[in-house]
Enzyme design. Structure first.
Site, PDB file in Angstrom:
ATOM      1  N   CYS A  77      71.083 -19.354  44.500  1.00 24.56           N
ATOM      2  CA  CYS A  77      72.402 -18.706  44.460  1.00 24.56           C
ATOM      3  C   CYS A  77      72.184 -17.202  44.371  1.00 24.56           C
ATOM      4  O   CYS A  77      71.114 -16.708  44.765  1.00 24.56           O
ATOM      5  CB  CYS A  77      73.269 -19.254  43.338  1.00 24.56           C
ATOM      6  SG  CYS A  77      72.643 -18.977  41.671  1.00 24.56           S
ATOM      7  N   ARG A  95      75.324 -21.266  39.388  1.00 22.85           N
ATOM      8  CA  ARG A  95      75.304 -22.414  40.307  1.00 22.85           C
ATOM      9  C   ARG A  95      73.923 -23.048  40.492  1.00 22.85           C
ATOM     10  O   ARG A  95      73.798 -24.268  40.396  1.00 22.85           O
ATOM     11  CB  ARG A  95      75.871 -21.988  41.667  1.00 22.85           C
ATOM     12  CG  ARG A  95      77.345 -21.682  41.635  1.00 22.85           C
ATOM     13  CD  ARG A  95      77.776 -20.949  42.887  1.00 22.85           C
ATOM     14  NE  ARG A  95      77.196 -19.612  42.943  1.00 22.85           N
ATOM     15  CZ  ARG A  95      77.333 -18.762  43.948  1.00 22.85           C
ATOM     16  NH1 ARG A  95      78.004 -19.123  45.014  1.00 22.85           N
ATOM     17  NH2 ARG A  95      76.805 -17.557  43.895  1.00 22.85           N
ATOM     18  N   ASP A 111      81.521 -19.397  43.508  1.00 22.34           N
ATOM     19  CA  ASP A 111      80.870 -18.767  42.364  1.00 22.34           C
ATOM     20  C   ASP A 111      81.814 -18.837  41.160  1.00 22.34           C
ATOM     21  O   ASP A 111      82.896 -18.250  41.183  1.00 22.34           O
ATOM     22  CB  ASP A 111      80.570 -17.315  42.731  1.00 22.34           C
ATOM     23  CG  ASP A 111      79.754 -16.606  41.656  1.00 22.34           C
ATOM     24  OD1 ASP A 111      79.554 -17.203  40.579  1.00 22.34           O
ATOM     25  OD2 ASP A 111      79.324 -15.479  41.906  1.00 22.34           O
TER      26      ASP A 111
HETATM   27  P1  4NP Z   1      75.434 -17.405  40.361  1.00 24.39           P
HETATM   28  O1  4NP Z   1      76.650 -16.553  39.738  1.00 24.39           O
HETATM   29  O2  4NP Z   1      75.038 -16.714  41.646  1.00 24.39           O
HETATM   30  O3  4NP Z   1      76.033 -18.738  40.588  1.00 24.39           O
HETATM   31  O4  4NP Z   1      74.339 -17.389  39.322  1.00 24.39           O
HETATM   32  C1  4NP Z   1      76.548 -15.183  39.503  1.00 24.39           C
HETATM   33  C2  4NP Z   1      76.012 -14.753  38.327  1.00 24.39           C
HETATM   34  C3  4NP Z   1      75.938 -13.405  38.066  1.00 24.39           C
HETATM   35  C4  4NP Z   1      76.413 -12.491  38.985  1.00 24.39           C
HETATM   36  C5  4NP Z   1      76.944 -12.943  40.183  1.00 24.39           C
HETATM   37  C6  4NP Z   1      77.007 -14.289  40.438  1.00 24.39           C
HETATM   38  N1  4NP Z   1      76.366 -11.113  38.706  1.00 24.39           N
HETATM   39  O5  4NP Z   1      76.884 -10.323  39.514  1.00 24.39           O
HETATM   40  O6  4NP Z   1      75.797 -10.709  37.675  1.00 24.39           O
END
Ligand code: 4NP
Length: 157
Positions: free
Chosen positions: A11, A17, A126
Site C-alpha cells: 500500500c 491496508r 485508504d
Molecule cells: P496505508 O494508509 O497506505 O493503507 O498504510 C496510509 C497510511 C499513512 C498515510 C497514507 C496512507 N500517510 O500519508 O501518512
C-alpha cells in the site's frame, strides 16, 4: 506454481491496508495449511519502522490475527525477484510499484482485488483518514482476496 509462493502486499504507508492484507493472508494460509512466504510494505517511507495503525491492529485482532509485531518498510527493487507475486491495494499503488520495477523483475504484479470474482479492477480504499468502521471494510476486502489466493494456491495455480 513451481516456486514456493512468496506474496508481497503493498500500500502507500504500510500501516493500514497492507498490514491488514498480510494478517488476512497469514490467517487464510494457516486455515488452508499452506507453506508460503508473506510480507507487506509501502511505496512511501513515511512510516518505516513503525507498527501498524492501532485501528488495523485492533481490527485484525478481532478476526484472530495478531499483526502487532509488524513494522513498516518501503518497497525495494530486490522485492521484485524475492517475491513471486506483488499485490497492490489501489491503482496509484500499482503505478508507484511499476515506477520502481527493475529490468530483471520476475514477480507478477497485479491489483489485489483482481483475484476476487466480481471485484476485478476494484481499489481497496485508504481508511487512514476515516473512522474505525472503514478498517472493517478494508478487512472484508483483504479477507476475500486472501481466501481467493489461498484457494488458487491450494489448487496448484
Ligand atoms: P496505508 O494508509 O497506505 O493503507 O498504510 C496510509 C497510511 C499513512 C498515510 C497514507 C496512507 N500517510 O500519508 O501518512
Amino acid at each position: 506454481m513451481t516456486d514456493k509462493p512468496a506474496l508481497l502486499f503493498v500500500c502507500l504507508g504500510n500501516i493500514c491496508r497492507s498490514p491488514l492484507a498480510e494478517g488476512a493472508m497469514r490467517k487464510a494460509a494457516a486455515e488452508t495449511g499452506l507453506d508460503i512466504e508473506i510480507d507487506s510494505c509501502g511505496t512511501a517511507a513515511y512510516h518505516v519502522g513503525e507498527p501498524p495503525d492501532p485501528r488495523s491492529v485492533a481490527t485484525a485482532a478481532a478476526k484472530g490475527s495478531d499483526i502487532s509485531d509488524l513494522r513498516g518498510r518501503q518497497l525495494i527493487k530486490a522485492d521484485f525477484t524475492r517475491f513471486t507475486h506483488i499485490f497492490a491495494m489501489d491503482h496509484q499503488n500499482l503505478r508507484n510499484i511499476e515506477a520502481v520495477r527493475p529490468a530483471d523483475a520476475t514477480a507478477h504484479v497485479s491489483l489485489l482485488m483482481d483475484i476476487v470474482e466480481g471485484r476485478e479492477g476494484a481499489a481497496i480504499a485508504d481508511p487512514y483518514y476515516d473512522g474505525e468502521e472503514h478498517f472493517e471494510f478494508t478487512w472484508q476486502d483483504v479477507w476475500a482476496a486472501a481466501q481467493a489466493i489461498a484457494t488458487q494456491i491450494k489448487a496448484g495455480g
